[in-house]
Write an enzyme that holds these catalytic residues in place. Structure first.
Site, PDB file in Angstrom:
ATOM      1  N   TYR A 176      -0.015 -98.824  38.201  1.00 33.09           N
ATOM      2  CA  TYR A 176      -1.056 -98.511  37.232  1.00 33.09           C
ATOM      3  C   TYR A 176      -0.612 -97.376  36.279  1.00 33.09           C
ATOM      4  CZ  TYR A 176      -4.564 -95.622  35.309  1.00 33.09           C
ATOM      5  OH  TYR A 176      -5.233 -94.837  34.428  1.00 33.09           O
ATOM      6  N   GLU A 279     -15.176 -91.932  34.736  1.00 36.50           N
ATOM      7  CA  GLU A 279     -15.043 -92.729  33.512  1.00 36.50           C
ATOM      8  C   GLU A 279     -15.798 -94.056  33.632  1.00 36.50           C
ATOM      9  OE1 GLU A 279     -10.717 -92.961  33.319  1.00 36.50           O
ATOM     10  OE2 GLU A 279     -10.826 -95.083  33.798  1.00 36.50           O
ATOM     11  N   GLU A 356      -9.598 -86.457  26.794  1.00 37.12           N
ATOM     12  CA  GLU A 356      -8.448 -87.365  26.860  1.00 37.12           C
ATOM     13  C   GLU A 356      -8.149 -87.905  25.461  1.00 37.12           C
ATOM     14  OE1 GLU A 356      -9.149 -90.795  29.317  1.00 37.12           O
ATOM     15  OE2 GLU A 356      -7.043 -91.385  29.306  1.00 37.12           O
ATOM     16  N   TRP A 419      -9.704-101.175  41.815  1.00 42.32           N
ATOM     17  CA  TRP A 419      -9.074-100.973  40.508  1.00 42.32           C
ATOM     18  C   TRP A 419      -9.592 -99.677  39.917  1.00 42.32           C
ATOM     19  CZ3 TRP A 419      -5.681-100.843  37.032  1.00 42.32           C
ATOM     20  CH2 TRP A 419      -5.978-100.775  35.671  1.00 42.32           C
TER      21      TRP A 419
HETATM   22  C1  CS2 Z   1      -7.618 -94.753  32.448  1.00 42.76           C
HETATM   23  C2  CS2 Z   1      -7.918 -95.847  31.470  1.00 42.76           C
HETATM   24  O1  CS2 Z   1      -7.641 -93.316  30.613  1.00 42.76           O
HETATM   25  C3  CS2 Z   1      -7.782 -93.391  31.813  1.00 42.76           C
HETATM   26  O2  CS2 Z   1      -7.985 -92.451  32.527  1.00 42.76           O
HETATM   27  O3  CS2 Z   1      -8.221 -94.769  33.652  1.00 42.76           O
HETATM   28  O4  CS2 Z   1      -6.721 -96.232  30.893  1.00 42.76           O
HETATM   29  C4  CS2 Z   1      -8.612 -97.071  32.035  1.00 42.76           C
HETATM   30  O5  CS2 Z   1      -7.769 -97.778  32.864  1.00 42.76           O
HETATM   31  C5  CS2 Z   1      -9.084 -97.946  30.929  1.00 42.76           C
HETATM   32  O6  CS2 Z   1      -9.826 -97.182  30.014  1.00 42.76           O
HETATM   33  C6  CS2 Z   1      -9.898 -99.099  31.462  1.00 42.76           C
HETATM   34  O7  CS2 Z   1     -10.588 -99.732  30.467  1.00 42.76           O
HETATM   35 MG    MG Z   2      -8.757 -92.818  34.395  1.00 47.91          MG
END
Ligand code: CS2
Ligand code: MG
Length: 419
Positions: A176, A279, A356, A419
């Site tokens: 991931y 999130e 972020e 996930w």
């Molecule tokens: C991730 C994201 O940015 C993050 O912290 O967890 O890339 C996430 O996987 C996606 O926004 C899912 O839509």
């Molecule tokens: Mg994330």
């Protein structure tokens, strides 16, 4: 005419100007899918709200088109709170990501309209500036530890003061957060979900090594973050959080799924690594126990997926009472409209932590002209009235919707994993 008569007339005039006369949903795919709500008032002033829910875009488009928009026409766009309550309390089926994303789109579009009518940048409407710029973190990833360490170095050169680091894991084909595209990492890659294989033991062997190497290479000052993406059990998360203590992370994100908010008590009991989560939350109720019991340090819930500015403001105030700070989600699947609104929110919110920031691709930036800028590790919202993000509809029409879903994870024996 007396002063009272005059102000009465002006008030009536403003209500007439603010009447919602049209609203529509724009779906476009400039590099990735985005859903945008455009609400127009009698005055001609319009507002935009992001309604993008990665991999479930059309569900939100339909929720807006079929259920919310018919209720908007004829209403006073200035009654932001009442419209929020109408859609939230007035609905028998409350909450959930689809509903709360749709409500968020309406809410952000209305705040945009109000600020434009007032001729003020959105942060001013919220109570004004608490800071000059917004600390952001970028995404560094690499196929192994060394590549990730080098990539973090490149982010430092670009001026970033905080960087999230994710590395490939030996024995795991597709980890991931790691992509061949480096900072253009995009998780929703295929029409039907890609099936990846996960092994927590292999992962837990690599992460402490990664952060030890990062500290040795880049020193103690750079802020480092890591995302566990809900892959660990509570006790595994506690172990990783403890193992990472010597490397002083800014935060460890989504260490374990928070469906069970009590699970974080176990991580807390064993470690002082700061924790961030949320999130995927869509309401204050998803985080109530976590915040009230100070089980987390940062709340990741963002404007687009949790009912907009009206609800997030309530959540942030509640978090402030418990010394929890904001750290809004800002991956590329949140559109520039959400980023614009988030930056105004971040500029105001007293208990801000970090934002972020994954840069959108050029096609996306062209479809959504915006006035926020990056300088020396911080993002600055602009001074234009509203949230400062627009949409070029002609260009948007050139990028038709393209179905894409997020991958799924299975253990090596084939069991489904988180996930
Ligand atoms: C991730 C994201 O940015 C993050 O912290 O967890 O890339 C996430 O996987 C996606 O926004 C899912 O839509
Ligand atoms: Mg994330």
């Amino acid at each position: 005419m007396t002063i009272e008569d005059n102000s009465q007339l002006r008030a009536e005039g403003s209500v007439r100007d603010r009447e919602i006369v049209a609203a529509r949903v724009i779906v476009t795919c400039p590099g990735r899918n985005f859903v945008t709500l455009r609400i127009e008032t009698r005055s001609g002033v319009y507002g935009l709200g992001d309604a993008t829910l990665n991999g479930r875009e059309l569900a939100v488009a339909s929720y807006l088109q079929d259920h919310l928009i018919p209720n908007l026409i004829g209403r006073d766009a200035g009654r932001i709170e009442d419209i929020w309550q109408f859609f939230y309390r007035g609905a028998y089926w409350r909450r959930g990501p689809v509903t709360m994303t749709a409500i968020a789109a309406v809410d952000v579009a209305l705040w945009d309209i109000l600020a434009k009518l007032a001729g003020m940048p959105l942060y001013q409407m919220l109570g004004g500036r608490s800071r000059d710029g917004v600390l952001v973190y970028g995404h560094a990833n690499g196929k192994d530890v060394q590549e990730t360490v080098d990539e973090v170095g490149r982010y430092i050169e670009k001026g970033y003061k905080a960087i999230r680091a994710q590395s490939g894991v030996p024995g795991i084909k597709k980890a991931y957060g790691v992509s061949n595209l480096k900072n253009a990492y995009e998780p929703a890659e295929s029409e039907l979900p890609l099936e990846t294989v996960w092994n927590t033991t292999k992962y837990l062997n690599v992460v402490p090594q990664l952060f030890e190497t990062l500290r040795n290479a880049h020193g103690p000052e750079i802020e480092l973050l890591h995302d566990g993406h809900h892959r660990m059990t509570p006790i595994e998360a506690a172990r990783l959080a403890r193992d990472l203590e010597p490397y002083r992370l800014f935060w460890l994100e989504d260490a374990t799924p928070a469906d069970n908010q009590q699970a974080f008590e176990l991580i807390r009991r064993h470690s002082i690594t700061p924790l961030a989560v949320g999130e995927v939350f869509n309401s204050i109720w998803d985080a109530k126990h976590l915040i009230q019991n100070q089980l987390i340090d940062y709340i990741r819930t963002t404007i687009v997926h949790a009912g907009g500015i009206t609800h997030l403001r309530r959540l942030a105030d509640f978090a402030a009472l418990h010394q929890v700070r904001t750290g809004f989600h800002g991956a590329t699947d949140l559109s520039p409209v959400c980023m614009g609104a988030a930056l105004h929110f971040d500029t105001w919110v007293p208990n801000f932590g970090i934002q972020e920031y994954m840069q959108h691709c050029k096609e996306t930036d062209d479809v959504f002209p915006h006035d926020y800028t990056f300088r020396e590790g911080r993002l600055y919202c602009g001074e234009k009235p509203g949230h400062g993000v627009d949409i070029d509809e002609k260009l948007a029409a050139k990028y038709p919707y393209s179905p894409k879903q997020l991958p799924i994870a299975r253990l090596e024996d084939g069991s489904m994993w988180d996930w």
